[in-house]
Design a protein around this motif. Structure first.
Motif, short mmCIF file in Angstrom:
data_model
loop_
_atom_site.label_atom_id
_atom_site.label_comp_id
_atom_site.label_asym_id
_atom_site.label_seq_id
_atom_site.Cartn_x
_atom_site.Cartn_y
_atom_site.Cartn_z
N UNK A 110 0.81 -1.22 0.00
CA UNK A 110 0.00 0.00 0.00
C UNK A 110 0.84 1.27 0.00
N UNK A 111 1.94 1.24 0.75
CA UNK A 111 2.70 2.48 0.94
C UNK A 111 4.13 2.13 1.34
N UNK A 112 5.06 2.98 1.02
CA UNK A 112 6.46 2.76 1.40
C UNK A 112 6.58 2.67 2.91
N UNK A 113 7.47 1.79 3.37
CA UNK A 113 7.69 1.61 4.79
C UNK A 113 8.90 0.73 5.00
N UNK A 114 9.21 0.40 6.27
CA UNK A 114 10.38 -0.44 6.55
C UNK A 114 10.35 -1.77 5.82
N UNK A 115 9.16 -2.33 5.60
CA UNK A 115 9.06 -3.63 4.95
C UNK A 115 8.62 -3.55 3.50
N UNK A 116 8.28 -2.37 3.00
CA UNK A 116 7.71 -2.24 1.67
C UNK A 116 8.36 -1.11 0.90
N UNK A 117 8.69 -1.39 -0.38
CA UNK A 117 9.19 -0.37 -1.30
C UNK A 117 8.34 -0.46 -2.57
N UNK A 137 -1.28 7.09 11.35
CA UNK A 137 -1.05 5.80 10.69
C UNK A 137 0.27 5.79 9.92
N UNK A 138 0.59 6.89 9.26
CA UNK A 138 1.88 6.97 8.56
C UNK A 138 3.04 6.89 9.56
N UNK A 139 2.85 7.49 10.74
CA UNK A 139 3.90 7.46 11.76
C UNK A 139 4.12 6.04 12.27
N UNK A 140 3.03 5.32 12.57
CA UNK A 140 3.21 3.95 13.05
C UNK A 140 3.66 3.04 11.91
N UNK A 141 3.42 3.48 10.67
CA UNK A 141 3.95 2.72 9.53
C UNK A 141 5.46 2.70 9.52
N UNK A 142 6.08 3.79 9.98
CA UNK A 142 7.54 3.84 10.10
C UNK A 142 8.03 2.80 11.10
N UNK A 174 4.10 -1.07 11.40
CA UNK A 174 2.69 -1.47 11.46
C UNK A 174 2.01 -1.05 10.17
N UNK A 175 1.22 -1.95 9.57
CA UNK A 175 0.56 -1.67 8.29
C UNK A 175 -0.89 -1.26 8.54
N UNK A 176 -1.10 -0.02 8.82
CA UNK A 176 -2.46 0.46 9.06
C UNK A 176 -3.14 0.81 7.74
N UNK A 177 -4.42 0.43 7.56
CA UNK A 177 -5.16 0.80 6.36
C UNK A 177 -5.58 2.26 6.35
N UNK A 178 -5.31 2.98 7.42
CA UNK A 178 -5.70 4.39 7.50
C UNK A 178 -4.61 5.32 6.97
N UNK A 179 -3.57 4.75 6.36
CA UNK A 179 -2.49 5.60 5.87
C UNK A 179 -2.97 6.53 4.76
#
Length: 431
Positions: free
Chosen positions: A77-84, A250-255, A258-263
């Motif tokens: 869904x969005x860039x993060x520690x586990x996703x590019x 949600x974007x902050x916890x994504x860092x 955590x993969x929140x659908x509210x990003x």
């Protein structure tokens, strides 16, 4: 046929694998963490690999060798520690398509998304479109499927959020409740993939998979509430600023993993509406896509669905409370070290040993309180909380058993905290 399914343990990928197995195919699944998938789908040969690191055709050649078809159901869904996003949606797909051409793979089914557009400001949609372009530019017999909001018996991400909001006590909170949405059953997506790899669909086809009519987000939530068997409730529109605040959190916890659908990417997609061309599928297939009512009727809800819906929104509260409790406990212990040591010293424990116990205990509390907020460290932190709590209870029972009878109940009150840790462990898994 021998078929490779990327993202085979995901919401769509798992349903696709189940359908392909029923069709009699030999299926290989690929994903980053395939341990659980291997236990759930032992008939599948699993390959543990990170698509974001397979960025050259040579990386894919050993994987696609001997395959008759490839299904790409992977995505993020969005860039993060586990996703590019660029690596998963574009780079790896470009390399995969080149490898398929070299290896003689016959067919390629790409699971894209409604709204995929090279010009989209949303990185999710623009990178999805870039991957679609790589597939469409190839010499393969390709099919690009663009599902709307996918409804499945499994639930995480956006579909989990829908269930949780629908089960909210008293009313149903919703940001942008009037936005139009077209759903599709995951069984219909799997059916489309089945037909694509079998060659039953026209080759080089890009097509939307959506129910016939759009409905508002409000109507979707009301349908889910009725499906859960809960009393009727009114949909309460929430201010747009609340949605933006939720996306920032949600974007902050994504860092933190955590993969929140509210990003922010998800809310941007909702703001554009989730709609497509329902007529395009009917023009090429005699199997109509079912509406939301039929999708929900095919997967009746029971107690476990209601448990999940109610617990889903409680999960972040549980973890926040645990983190706050342990952090405050450790910080207070550090600040009031002498007073804490005096409690033990007054019960016969040596002063030096009491100070060591307070320092070590406070430091441990702070470490686990912070670690439980970081997704990769959450499980070890929860297990450490259990171990630390049991150590507190054992040490107190051994050295100062009178604390069990203390009027303020410092030991007795640790038991509910321990139970909350067990609840957190029980709901930790995301999928």
């Amino acid at each position: 046929m021998k078929i490779l399914v990327l993202g085979g343990y995901g919401l769509i990928g798992d349903a696709v694998i189940g359908r392909l197995l029923r069709d009699g195919h030999q299926v290989t699944g690929l994903g980053r963490e395939v341990g659980d998938a291997g236990r759930r789908r032992p008939a599948v040969r699993w390959i543990a690999a990170d698509m974001s690191k397979l960025l050259a055709a040579e990386d894919w050649l050993p994987v696609v060798a001997g395959m008759d078809a490839v299904v790409n159901a992977a995505g993020a869904l969005q860039d993060g520690p586990r996703d590019r996003l660029d690596a998963v949606h574009r780079g790896s797909v470009v390399a995969l398509v080149a490898a398929c051409e070299q290896a003689g793979v016959h067919r390629f089914a790409q699971i894209s998304a409604i709204g995929a557009d090279l010009a989209s400001p949303n990185p999710f949609f623009s990178t999805k479109a870039q991957g679609d372009k790589a597939v469409a530019s190839s010499s393969l017999e390709w099919t690009i499927l663009r599902p709307g909001l996918v409804i499945a018996p499994a639930a995480y991400g956006g579909t989990a959020l829908l269930r949780a909001l629908a089960a909210f006590p008293g009313f149903i909170p919703a940001v942008m409740p009037r936005q139009p949405i077209q759903t599709v059953s995951v069984a219909d997506v799997a059916e489309a993939v089945s037909r694509a790899v079998a060659g039953s669909l026209p080759p080089r086809l890009a097509i939307d998979l959506v129910e016939g009519n759009a409905r508002s987000l409000s109507d979707v939530l009301l349908s889910f509430r009725a499906w859960l068997g809960l009393p009727q409730a009114r949909v309460m529109p929430m201010p747009a600023i609340l949605g933006r605040f939720a996306s920032v959190v949600a974007d902050a916890v994504g860092v933190l993993g955590w993969r929140s659908p509210l990003r922010s990417s998800a809310l941007a997609a909702l703001a554009d509406g989730i709609t497509g061309n329902a007529r395009s599928w009917n023009a090429v297939c005699d199997h109509p896509l079912q509406p939301l009512e039929a999708t929900l009727a095919d997967m009746p809800a029971h107690a476990q669905e209601r448990w999940f819906a109610r617990l889903w929104l409680a999960k972040p509260v549980i973890f926040a409370c645990l983190s706050l409790f342990w952090l405050v406990s450790g910080i207070v212990g550090m600040i009031r070290q002498d007073q804490a040591a005096d409690i033990l010293a007054s019960r016969g424990v040596s002063v030096d040993f009491a100070h060591i116990c307070v320092l070590v205990g406070s430091a441990a509390d702070i470490v686990v309180g912070a670690a439980v907020l970081v997704r990769p460290f959450a499980k070890p932190a929860l297990l450490a909380m259990i171990a630390i709590t049991l150590s507190y209870l054992a040490g107190a029972t051994l050295f100062v058993p009178s604390l069990w009878l203390d009027p303020l109940g410092p030991l007795v009150k640790t038991i509910p905290g321990l139970c909350l840790v067990l609840v957190a462990l029980a709901v930790l898994d995301e999928r």
